[in-house]
Scaffold this motif. Structure first.
Motif, PDB file in Angstrom:
ATOM      1  N   ALA A  10      67.285  68.706  33.616  1.00  0.00           N
ATOM      2  CA  ALA A  10      66.329  68.413  32.545  1.00  0.00           C
ATOM      3  C   ALA A  10      65.597  67.115  32.861  1.00  0.00           C
ATOM      4  N   THR A  11      64.651  67.188  33.778  1.00  0.00           N
ATOM      5  CA  THR A  11      63.841  66.031  34.159  1.00  0.00           C
ATOM      6  C   THR A  11      62.373  66.364  33.971  1.00  0.00           C
ATOM      7  N   ASN A  14      60.767  68.776  36.352  1.00  0.00           N
ATOM      8  CA  ASN A  14      61.085  70.200  36.213  1.00  0.00           C
ATOM      9  C   ASN A  14      60.477  70.836  34.963  1.00  0.00           C
ATOM     10  N   ASN A  15      59.671  70.074  34.218  1.00  0.00           N
ATOM     11  CA  ASN A  15      59.056  70.635  33.013  1.00  0.00           C
ATOM     12  C   ASN A  15      58.142  71.792  33.371  1.00  0.00           C
ATOM     13  N   LEU A  37      60.978  74.560  29.892  1.00  0.00           N
ATOM     14  CA  LEU A  37      61.699  73.290  29.858  1.00  0.00           C
ATOM     15  C   LEU A  37      60.718  72.196  29.465  1.00  0.00           C
ATOM     16  N   ASP A  38      61.038  71.472  28.408  1.00  0.00           N
ATOM     17  CA  ASP A  38      60.176  70.410  27.898  1.00  0.00           C
ATOM     18  C   ASP A  38      61.048  69.208  27.578  1.00  0.00           C
ATOM     19  N   THR A  39      60.934  68.158  28.381  1.00  0.00           N
ATOM     20  CA  THR A  39      61.714  66.934  28.149  1.00  0.00           C
ATOM     21  C   THR A  39      60.837  65.760  27.722  1.00  0.00           C
ATOM     22  N   ASN A 113      62.210  67.301  21.038  1.00  0.00           N
ATOM     23  CA  ASN A 113      61.921  65.938  21.478  1.00  0.00           C
ATOM     24  C   ASN A 113      61.251  65.177  20.337  1.00  0.00           C
TER      25      ASN A 113
END
Length: 185
Positions: A10-11, A14-15, A37-39, A113
């Motif tokens: 989860a970086t 990698n979004n 993936l959304d961080t 988030n």
């Protein structure tokens, strides 16, 4: 081998949209599985009616509105006002400015988030000022023969920004140091 897995860290690098599927040894595929993936947290801002940005942590006497942007979807916007100490869902198109004080905002995106808090001090109360001579406070228009007069301004809200004085014989106001003594006749 009976099972395999793939882990995505989860970086921010990698979004994005990840698509997975598996195929067994004889060629039978699974359905595609998609995950976004959304961080990255949303970013909020406050603007006045003229669309001018009001800086985080500053004060204004104008009505304002909070908005947020995100790479995906904003799930909710929340606020705390001087009279509400818990996070409340921000009602769109409804004014929440009911009293002077600090207003706090944050946005939450569809991934959970949470944005940084954005705060603005709403201040519609005028500062107070008083004239003093070397003995006591005096009202406007008072005549004194004391050695000096001074003007002291205060503001319980956003604070005193500037103080000005127009001295005898002058046609314009100049900046004045709050509370300093004036001795000109």
């Amino acid at each position: 081998e009976y099972g395999r897995s793939y882990t995505v860290a989860a970086t921010a690098a990698n979004n994005g949209l990840w698509t997975f599927r598996a195929i067994d040894w004889v060629g039978n595929p699974t359905s595609y599985v998609r995950v976004f993936l959304d961080t990255i947290a949303p970013i909020g801002t406050v603007k006045n009616q003229d669309e001018d940005v009001i800086s985080n942590g500053s004060a204004t006497n104008e009505p304002f509105i909070y908005s947020a942007t995100d790479a995906r979807t904003i799930a909710s916007i929340q606020y705390k006002s001087p009279t509400v100490t818990t996070w409340t869902t921000y009602p769109k198109d409804v004014s929440i400015l009911k009293s002077d004080g600090w207003y706090y905002f944050r946005a939450i995106d569809s991934a959970g988030n949470v944005s940084d808090e954005y705060r603005v001090y709403y201040d519609t109360t005028k500062p107070l000022g008083a004239v003093f001579d070397s003995v006591q406070a005096r009202g406007s228009g008072y005549i004194t023969n004391k050695s000096y007069v001074k003007y002291t301004a205060s503001d319980s809200g956003s604070g005193v920004g500037s103080v000005y004085v127009k001295k005898p014989g002058s046609s314009a106001f100049t900046t004045y140091t709050n509370g300093s003594q004036l001795t000109t006749e």
